[in-house]
Design a protein around this motif. Structure first.
Motif, PDB file in Angstrom:
ATOM      1  N   LEU A 139       0.823  -1.201   0.000  1.00  0.00           N
ATOM      2  CA  LEU A 139       0.000   0.000   0.000  1.00  0.00           C
ATOM      3  C   LEU A 139       0.861   1.256   0.000  1.00  0.00           C
ATOM      4  O   LEU A 139       0.608   2.195  -0.775  1.00  0.00           O
ATOM      5  N   GLY A 140       1.874   1.295   0.856  1.00  0.00           N
ATOM      6  CA  GLY A 140       2.735   2.465   0.878  1.00  0.00           C
ATOM      7  C   GLY A 140       3.462   2.682  -0.431  1.00  0.00           C
ATOM      8  O   GLY A 140       3.490   3.801  -0.972  1.00  0.00           O
ATOM      9  N   ARG A 141       4.039   1.628  -0.994  1.00  0.00           N
ATOM     10  CA  ARG A 141       4.824   1.757  -2.226  1.00  0.00           C
ATOM     11  C   ARG A 141       3.960   2.100  -3.437  1.00  0.00           C
ATOM     12  O   ARG A 141       4.455   2.668  -4.418  1.00  0.00           O
ATOM     13  N   SER A 142       2.668   1.802  -3.376  1.00  0.00           N
ATOM     14  CA  SER A 142       1.801   2.135  -4.508  1.00  0.00           C
ATOM     15  C   SER A 142       1.755   3.636  -4.761  1.00  0.00           C
ATOM     16  O   SER A 142       1.518   4.080  -5.894  1.00  0.00           O
ATOM     17  N   LEU A 143       1.993   4.458  -3.738  1.00  0.00           N
ATOM     18  CA  LEU A 143       2.031   5.903  -3.920  1.00  0.00           C
ATOM     19  C   LEU A 143       3.154   6.278  -4.881  1.00  0.00           C
ATOM     20  O   LEU A 143       2.970   7.089  -5.795  1.00  0.00           O
ATOM     21  N   GLY A 144       4.309   5.686  -4.669  1.00  0.00           N
ATOM     22  CA  GLY A 144       5.435   5.943  -5.555  1.00  0.00           C
ATOM     23  C   GLY A 144       5.250   5.321  -6.926  1.00  0.00           C
ATOM     24  O   GLY A 144       5.683   5.890  -7.937  1.00  0.00           O
ATOM     25  N   TRP A 145       4.621   4.144  -6.986  1.00  0.00           N
ATOM     26  CA  TRP A 145       4.404   3.505  -8.282  1.00  0.00           C
ATOM     27  C   TRP A 145       3.633   4.414  -9.241  1.00  0.00           C
ATOM     28  O   TRP A 145       3.968   4.509 -10.423  1.00  0.00           O
ATOM     29  N   VAL A 146       2.592   5.052  -8.726  1.00  0.00           N
ATOM     30  CA  VAL A 146       1.806   5.942  -9.589  1.00  0.00           C
ATOM     31  C   VAL A 146       2.681   7.084 -10.089  1.00  0.00           C
ATOM     32  O   VAL A 146       2.647   7.434 -11.277  1.00  0.00           O
ATOM     33  N   ALA A 147       3.488   7.662  -9.201  1.00  0.00           N
ATOM     34  CA  ALA A 147       4.366   8.758  -9.610  1.00  0.00           C
ATOM     35  C   ALA A 147       5.315   8.319 -10.716  1.00  0.00           C
ATOM     36  O   ALA A 147       5.520   9.029 -11.710  1.00  0.00           O
ATOM     37  N   HIS A 148       5.902   7.140 -10.563  1.00  0.00           N
ATOM     38  CA  HIS A 148       6.863   6.655 -11.557  1.00  0.00           C
ATOM     39  C   HIS A 148       6.177   6.274 -12.864  1.00  0.00           C
ATOM     40  O   HIS A 148       6.742   6.476 -13.949  1.00  0.00           O
ATOM     41  N   ALA A 149       4.988   5.713 -12.777  1.00  0.00           N
ATOM     42  CA  ALA A 149       4.258   5.374 -14.003  1.00  0.00           C
ATOM     43  C   ALA A 149       3.966   6.634 -14.810  1.00  0.00           C
ATOM     44  O   ALA A 149       4.187   6.669 -16.040  1.00  0.00           O
ATOM     45  N   VAL A 150       3.492   7.683 -14.151  1.00  0.00           N
ATOM     46  CA  VAL A 150       3.180   8.932 -14.850  1.00  0.00           C
ATOM     47  C   VAL A 150       4.454   9.560 -15.407  1.00  0.00           C
ATOM     48  O   VAL A 150       4.475  10.034 -16.555  1.00  0.00           O
ATOM     49  N   GLU A 151       5.522   9.561 -14.631  1.00  0.00           N
ATOM     50  CA  GLU A 151       6.776  10.145 -15.108  1.00  0.00           C
ATOM     51  C   GLU A 151       7.297   9.401 -16.331  1.00  0.00           C
ATOM     52  O   GLU A 151       7.783  10.011 -17.295  1.00  0.00           O
ATOM     53  N   GLN A 152       7.190   8.066 -16.322  1.00  0.00           N
ATOM     54  CA  GLN A 152       7.676   7.283 -17.451  1.00  0.00           C
ATOM     55  C   GLN A 152       6.828   7.509 -18.693  1.00  0.00           C
ATOM     56  O   GLN A 152       7.345   7.599 -19.809  1.00  0.00           O
ATOM     57  N   VAL A 153       5.508   7.603 -18.514  1.00  0.00           N
ATOM     58  CA  VAL A 153       4.632   7.847 -19.660  1.00  0.00           C
ATOM     59  C   VAL A 153       4.967   9.194 -20.302  1.00  0.00           C
ATOM     60  O   VAL A 153       5.067   9.312 -21.525  1.00  0.00           O
ATOM     61  N   THR A 154       5.156  10.206 -19.477  1.00  0.00           N
ATOM     62  CA  THR A 154       5.449  11.534 -20.022  1.00  0.00           C
ATOM     63  C   THR A 154       6.846  11.590 -20.640  1.00  0.00           C
ATOM     64  O   THR A 154       7.098  12.429 -21.515  1.00  0.00           O
ATOM     65  N   ALA A 155       7.755  10.705 -20.207  1.00  0.00           N
ATOM     66  CA  ALA A 155       9.083  10.659 -20.840  1.00  0.00           C
ATOM     67  C   ALA A 155       8.990  10.181 -22.278  1.00  0.00           C
ATOM     68  O   ALA A 155       9.815  10.550 -23.119  1.00  0.00           O
ATOM     69  N   GLY A 156       8.006   9.344 -22.580  1.00  0.00           N
ATOM     70  CA  GLY A 156       7.738   8.941 -23.964  1.00  0.00           C
ATOM     71  C   GLY A 156       8.689   7.936 -24.554  1.00  0.00           C
ATOM     72  O   GLY A 156       8.749   7.781 -25.781  1.00  0.00           O
ATOM     73  N   SER A 157       9.451   7.218 -23.744  1.00  0.00           N
ATOM     74  CA  SER A 157      10.419   6.261 -24.282  1.00  0.00           C
ATOM     75  C   SER A 157      10.083   4.847 -23.817  1.00  0.00           C
ATOM     76  O   SER A 157       9.543   4.642 -22.730  1.00  0.00           O
ATOM     77  N   LEU A 158      10.417   3.872 -24.660  1.00  0.00           N
ATOM     78  CA  LEU A 158      10.211   2.457 -24.348  1.00  0.00           C
ATOM     79  C   LEU A 158      11.461   1.915 -23.664  1.00  0.00           C
ATOM     80  O   LEU A 158      12.576   2.104 -24.153  1.00  0.00           O
TER      81      LEU A 158
END
Length: 375
Positions: free
Chosen positions: A342-361
């Motif tokens: 539960l705690g780490r899911s907060l960071g997971w969302v942040a990293h998912a959004v950051e990676q999507v906006t980075a636009g790289s595979l």
């Protein structure tokens, strides 16, 4: 191990000349401070020296350098979310230990997500009973992450965390997440604060294995619930989120048969003592120190970590602290994993959004060691 060492000790550990050591300092690779006992001399940060020694010991072939980034090696992805800097865990530049003094999951999520608005995690009226199913049931109706606004991705993340929280046992209401978790587990209000602190301390931790899995999924454009499911599956491994449960076994063994016998039995296996030591914190995990200090005094727990530190030379990490928290009351048997997820899911969302906006595979190459066809 001292946090600061003199020049001769630093040169001996690195096996270099003084000019090379000074070059490391000038490039910011080694931190230096005056010796309080003699201002004419300098001290060098042990953590930086050990990190350099480890990296210099590896082969510098391009393939070896690339492979080393996958195992506590050089930084391999850009992120503005969190880092460990001189043994301090930072969330967007703010000290996580300081934040844990009063921050909630909601305020930490807003910080990690770089969101100026209030963050909430509404739970479903009726959801799945296990966290994997809770996230999986959201995926078919979720939009892929590509081409969508950051606010929409964060809203998906808040919803997914709400489903995840309820599946992990949190009460379904609109109160703060740590209150909901304590109430859902049937704990009295005295547990609200240590649960809040644990969730904040575990919220993010650089590019750990589960966060990397989240970013890989996000780089493909997978939906936010799918990204969190990738992280949760990775977290379930015994070398990651399961490590706290192993620390629970050690604590239980110590209560049943005594600290000395339990430590002797575990050390005799030749395996790393569960819940102790961390490569990023050679002087001790500050998250563990903060959480353990907030728990009610327990003589056996204290004796266990003190004796273990004396015998092995390493201090408790956050896995041991989560196990110690769970052992203080009528927590679910797998409470450390639930808190971690539960705690780490907060960071997971942040990293998912950051990676999507980075636009790289994210697509590394493998080092092939198999057969080749004969010419």
């Amino acid at each position: 191990m001292p946090e600061w060492i003199g020049r001769d000790a630093a040169l001996a550990r690195l096996g270099v000349r003084a000019q090379t050591l000074y070059a490391y300092v000038s490039r910011g690779q080694v931190d230096m401070q005056p010796d309080p006992a003699d201002p004419r001399r300098s001290l060098y940060r042990t953590e930086d020296i050990e990190g350099l020694r480890t990296r210099r010991g590896r082969s510098r072939r391009v393939s070896a350098v690339a492979a080393s980034t996958m195992a506590w090696g050089e930084p391999s992805l850009e992120t503005a979310i969190s880092t460990v800097h001189h043994a301090r865990l930072l969330y967007r530049g703010q000290d996580a230990i300081t934040l844990a003094g009063q921050a909630t999951c909601e305020t930490v999520a807003a910080l990690l997500w770089d969101d100026t608005g209030p963050v909430g995690f509404p739970g479903p009226m009726q959801g799945a009973n296990d966290p994997f199913s809770a996230l999986a049931m959201l995926i078919p109706a979720s939009y892929p992450a590509l081409g969508r606004g950051i606010d929409k991705l964060q809203a998906d993340g808040a919803e997914a965390i709400g489903y995840l929280a309820q599946a992990l046992g949190a009460a379904s209401d609109l109160s703060l997440l740590h209150h909901r978790l304590a109430r859902g587990w049937g704990l009295d209000s005295s547990y609200d604060e240590p649960i809040r602190m644990a969730l904040v301390l575990i919220a993010d931790h650089d590019l750990n294995a589960s966060t990397f899995a989240v970013r890989v999924a996000a780089s493909t454009g997978a939906s936010i619930p799918a990204c969190l499911l990738a992280g949760l599956a990775t977290l379930s491994g015994p070398r990651h989120g399961g490590a706290a449960n192993a620390a629970m076994v050690l604590l239980h063994d110590a209560r049943e048969s005594g600290v000395t016998r339990a430590l002797t039995r575990h050390l005799a296996t030749g395996q790393k003592l569960p819940g102790f030591g961390h490569p990023l914190y050679p002087m001790g995990d500050p998250r563990a120190a903060a959480l353990l200090a907030a728990l009610p005094p327990d003589a056996l727990t204290r004796q266990l970590w003190q004796d273990a530190a004396e015998q092995t030379g390493v201090k408790p990490n956050i896995d041991f602290a989560l196990a110690a928290l769970a052992s203080t009351g009528a927590f679910p048997p797998d409470a450390p994993f639930r808190l971690f997820a539960l705690g780490r899911s907060l960071g997971w969302v942040a990293h998912a959004v950051e990676q999507v906006t980075a636009g790289s595979l994210i697509r590394p190459r493998g080092i092939y060691r198999g057969r080749l066809p004969a010419d």
